[in-house]
Motif scaffolding. Structure first.
Motif, PDB file in Angstrom:
ATOM      1  N   PRO A   7       5.837  31.770  17.191  1.00  0.00           N
ATOM      2  CA  PRO A   7       4.838  32.797  16.821  1.00  0.00           C
ATOM      3  C   PRO A   7       5.112  34.161  17.439  1.00  0.00           C
ATOM      4  O   PRO A   7       4.927  35.195  16.784  1.00  0.00           O
ATOM      5  CB  PRO A   7       3.528  32.205  17.346  1.00  0.00           C
ATOM      6  CG  PRO A   7       3.750  30.727  17.347  1.00  0.00           C
ATOM      7  CD  PRO A   7       5.209  30.530  17.649  1.00  0.00           C
ATOM      8  N   GLU A   8       5.570  34.195  18.703  1.00  0.00           N
ATOM      9  CA  GLU A   8       5.790  35.505  19.335  1.00  0.00           C
ATOM     10  C   GLU A   8       6.973  36.247  18.731  1.00  0.00           C
ATOM     11  O   GLU A   8       7.109  37.459  18.892  1.00  0.00           O
ATOM     12  CB  GLU A   8       5.955  35.360  20.858  1.00  0.00           C
ATOM     13  CG  GLU A   8       7.113  34.516  21.336  1.00  0.00           C
ATOM     14  CD  GLU A   8       6.788  33.021  21.409  1.00  0.00           C
ATOM     15  OE1 GLU A   8       7.606  32.274  21.979  1.00  0.00           O
ATOM     16  OE2 GLU A   8       5.736  32.601  20.889  1.00  0.00           O
ATOM     17  N   LYS A   9       7.862  35.523  18.020  1.00  0.00           N
ATOM     18  CA  LYS A   9       9.008  36.188  17.390  1.00  0.00           C
ATOM     19  C   LYS A   9       8.740  36.522  15.929  1.00  0.00           C
ATOM     20  O   LYS A   9       9.556  37.166  15.282  1.00  0.00           O
ATOM     21  CB  LYS A   9      10.249  35.293  17.495  1.00  0.00           C
ATOM     22  CG  LYS A   9      10.754  35.160  18.934  1.00  0.00           C
ATOM     23  CD  LYS A   9      12.064  34.416  18.978  1.00  0.00           C
ATOM     24  CE  LYS A   9      12.597  34.359  20.412  1.00  0.00           C
ATOM     25  NZ  LYS A   9      13.747  33.467  20.527  1.00  0.00           N
ATOM     26  N   MET A  10       7.620  36.073  15.404  1.00  0.00           N
ATOM     27  CA  MET A  10       7.311  36.358  14.001  1.00  0.00           C
ATOM     28  C   MET A  10       6.929  37.832  13.841  1.00  0.00           C
ATOM     29  O   MET A  10       6.410  38.449  14.764  1.00  0.00           O
ATOM     30  CB  MET A  10       6.167  35.457  13.527  1.00  0.00           C
ATOM     31  CG  MET A  10       6.544  33.989  13.514  1.00  0.00           C
ATOM     32  SD  MET A  10       5.135  32.925  13.146  1.00  0.00           S
ATOM     33  CE  MET A  10       5.150  32.987  11.363  1.00  0.00           C
ATOM     34  N   VAL A  11       7.176  38.369  12.675  1.00  0.00           N
ATOM     35  CA  VAL A  11       6.868  39.777  12.413  1.00  0.00           C
ATOM     36  C   VAL A  11       5.403  39.884  11.995  1.00  0.00           C
ATOM     37  O   VAL A  11       4.996  39.297  10.994  1.00  0.00           O
ATOM     38  CB  VAL A  11       7.769  40.336  11.296  1.00  0.00           C
ATOM     39  CG1 VAL A  11       7.391  41.780  10.974  1.00  0.00           C
ATOM     40  CG2 VAL A  11       9.242  40.238  11.700  1.00  0.00           C
ATOM     41  N   PRO A  12       4.570  40.618  12.766  1.00  0.00           N
ATOM     42  CA  PRO A  12       3.158  40.730  12.392  1.00  0.00           C
ATOM     43  C   PRO A  12       2.971  41.636  11.175  1.00  0.00           C
ATOM     44  O   PRO A  12       3.646  42.659  11.031  1.00  0.00           O
ATOM     45  CB  PRO A  12       2.498  41.337  13.635  1.00  0.00           C
ATOM     46  CG  PRO A  12       3.602  41.993  14.385  1.00  0.00           C
ATOM     47  CD  PRO A  12       4.879  41.311  14.020  1.00  0.00           C
ATOM     48  N   VAL A  13       2.027  41.242  10.318  1.00  0.00           N
ATOM     49  CA  VAL A  13       1.761  41.980   9.084  1.00  0.00           C
ATOM     50  C   VAL A  13       0.290  42.359   9.022  1.00  0.00           C
ATOM     51  O   VAL A  13      -0.591  41.532   9.260  1.00  0.00           O
ATOM     52  CB  VAL A  13       2.103  41.133   7.841  1.00  0.00           C
ATOM     53  CG1 VAL A  13       1.800  41.904   6.560  1.00  0.00           C
ATOM     54  CG2 VAL A  13       3.568  40.713   7.867  1.00  0.00           C
ATOM     55  N   THR A  14       0.024  43.623   8.718  1.00  0.00           N
ATOM     56  CA  THR A  14      -1.337  44.117   8.526  1.00  0.00           C
ATOM     57  C   THR A  14      -1.514  44.470   7.062  1.00  0.00           C
ATOM     58  O   THR A  14      -0.666  45.163   6.481  1.00  0.00           O
ATOM     59  CB  THR A  14      -1.574  45.377   9.384  1.00  0.00           C
ATOM     60  OG1 THR A  14      -1.370  45.050  10.750  1.00  0.00           O
ATOM     61  CG2 THR A  14      -2.982  45.915   9.191  1.00  0.00           C
ATOM     62  N   ILE A  15      -2.598  43.986   6.453  1.00  0.00           N
ATOM     63  CA  ILE A  15      -2.916  44.376   5.077  1.00  0.00           C
ATOM     64  C   ILE A  15      -3.965  45.485   5.155  1.00  0.00           C
ATOM     65  O   ILE A  15      -5.024  45.311   5.750  1.00  0.00           O
ATOM     66  CB  ILE A  15      -3.451  43.180   4.275  1.00  0.00           C
ATOM     67  CG1 ILE A  15      -2.349  42.122   4.134  1.00  0.00           C
ATOM     68  CG2 ILE A  15      -3.938  43.629   2.889  1.00  0.00           C
ATOM     69  CD1 ILE A  15      -2.818  40.816   3.524  1.00  0.00           C
ATOM     70  N   LEU A  16      -3.642  46.617   4.561  1.00  0.00           N
ATOM     71  CA  LEU A  16      -4.535  47.781   4.586  1.00  0.00           C
ATOM     72  C   LEU A  16      -5.123  47.962   3.191  1.00  0.00           C
ATOM     73  O   LEU A  16      -4.391  48.108   2.208  1.00  0.00           O
ATOM     74  CB  LEU A  16      -3.742  49.025   5.002  1.00  0.00           C
ATOM     75  CG  LEU A  16      -4.500  50.336   5.100  1.00  0.00           C
ATOM     76  CD1 LEU A  16      -5.570  50.274   6.187  1.00  0.00           C
ATOM     77  CD2 LEU A  16      -3.528  51.481   5.385  1.00  0.00           C
TER      78      LEU A  16
END
Length: 368
Positions: A7-16
């Motif tokens: 999880p710490e290496k996954m790329v975080p994604v924000t939906i705007l």
């Protein structure tokens, strides 16, 4: 089969998301032009006439990925979001692109649900990207009117983990508080913050962990406070129904003590999207609960936007955490109940014209 990324290496994604004119484009312009030291890939979903910046983006091809001088990558999508995200993943893994996180802007008319579901449906995306949060921008000046006329705008609010109110300086405090109260009724679990996109710290958009089951179930304190006389009492069922979408008609007299000065705004909004909370100090029978939740998701899944809860299950000495989007639901064990702690259940359901009595009765029948 390749191992999943930790999880710490996954790329975080924000939906705007946010309705047309709410200020998403202003915010994205800032992200793409300011030297903020962050490497962000911005995906414009279903790219249309409200361009981020015509000088920045080339619009003559199906898809264009442009690396900008401040470390951002900008990408326009007219086709399939999954395909684009997998292309970005392949280029990042090959060292052709360098970014730390992704922000996806939905079109102003969009329901964010299908974009969220992308992260549950495609294994390669689910293993590489971590959906962090849905952020919804609401225009203080036109927000009430937009919510009255556009159900999609209500869905955008219903899906949100964080709501940003733009243009607060254009309205008086009474109007602002009326809008805020309505947003809380539609979605009591999202934090609400007024913002000026010219000066907002980008940290308010990032690392919210709204889709992390281990985060505390936040419900706006106003939702359970003095707006409804018996809302603060702890009964064995979710009777905070005064704040469902029918609130303004069913409980006008009770509301006036708290918000009489907002009557001209408050009494006529029969929102399609609403929320209710279920609470209990009794334990659930796990098998009955699983069967009931499976059933309501099958029947009401298309109308269920977000649902989330901390569950007290019989025979399990730790809280169970669950959440879902439409028909996709997940659960995992949380922290143990402490010795001095009274185990309890708290669940919030946000959706379109949900039959609260059916949900409440069904959940009560699952209690031991």
């Amino acid at each position: 089969m390749k191992p999943a990324v930790s999880p710490e290496k996954m790329v975080p994604v924000t939906i705007l998301t946010g309705f047309l004119g709410a200020g998403k484009t202003t915010l994205l312009k800032r992200i793409l032009s300011e030297y903020h030291g962050r490497r962000i890939a911005v995906i414009e979903n279903e790219f249309g006439p409200e361009s981020i910046d015509n000088e920045l983006l080339v619009q003559d091809s199906e898809e264009e990925i442009i690396e900008l001088s401040n470390g951002c990558v900008c990408c326009t999508v007219r086709g399939d979001l999954m395909r684009t995200m997998n292309e970005l993943r392949v280029k990042r893994q090959a060292g052709e692109l360098n970014f730390e996180r992704v922000i996806i802007e939905t079109t102003g008319m969009a329901n964010p649900g299908p974009v969220c579901q992308t992260f549950f449906m495609d294994d390669e995306i689910a293993d590489y990207y971590r959906l962090d949060a849905v952020i919804t921008v609401v225009d203080a000046k036109h927000g009430m009117e937009t919510l009255d006329k556009q159900e999609e705008a209500q869905k955008q609010v219903g899906f949100a983990d964080r709501i940003l109110i733009s243009k607060k300086d254009l309205v008086n405090d009474v109007d602002y508080q009326a809008l805020r109260a309505r947003l809380v009724r539609i979605n009591p679990r999202a934090s609400i913050t007024p913002v000026d996109f010219g000066v907002t710290d980008l940290k308010v958009l990032l690392d919210i962990s709204g889709f992390n089951l281990n985060t505390i179930l936040d419900i706006d304190p106003d939702f359970l406070s003095d707006e409804h006389p018996d809302a603060a009492h702890d009964h064995d069922h979710g009777h905070e129904h005064g704040h469902e979408h029918k609130h303004e008609h069913d409980h006008e007299g009770e509301c006036n003590a708290h918000c009489g000065h907002q009557d001209h705004h408050h009494a006529h909004h029969d929102d399609e999207i609403g929320a209710f909370v279920f609470r209990s100090k009794k334990a659930f029978d796990p098998e009955r609960l699983e069967e009931f939740l499976g059933g309501i998701v099958q029947v009401y899944g298309p109308d269920l936007l977000r649902y989330k809860g901390i569950l007290y299950l019989k025979g399990i000495n730790r809280r169970m955490l669950f959440q879902g989007v439409h028909m996709m639901m997940g659960a995992e064990p949380g922290k143990p109940w402490l010795s001095g702690e009274k185990p309890n259940t708290k669940m919030v359901f946000i959706g379109r014209k949900l039959p609260q009595e059916i949900f409440t009765r069904g959940l009560e029948q699952c209690l031991v």
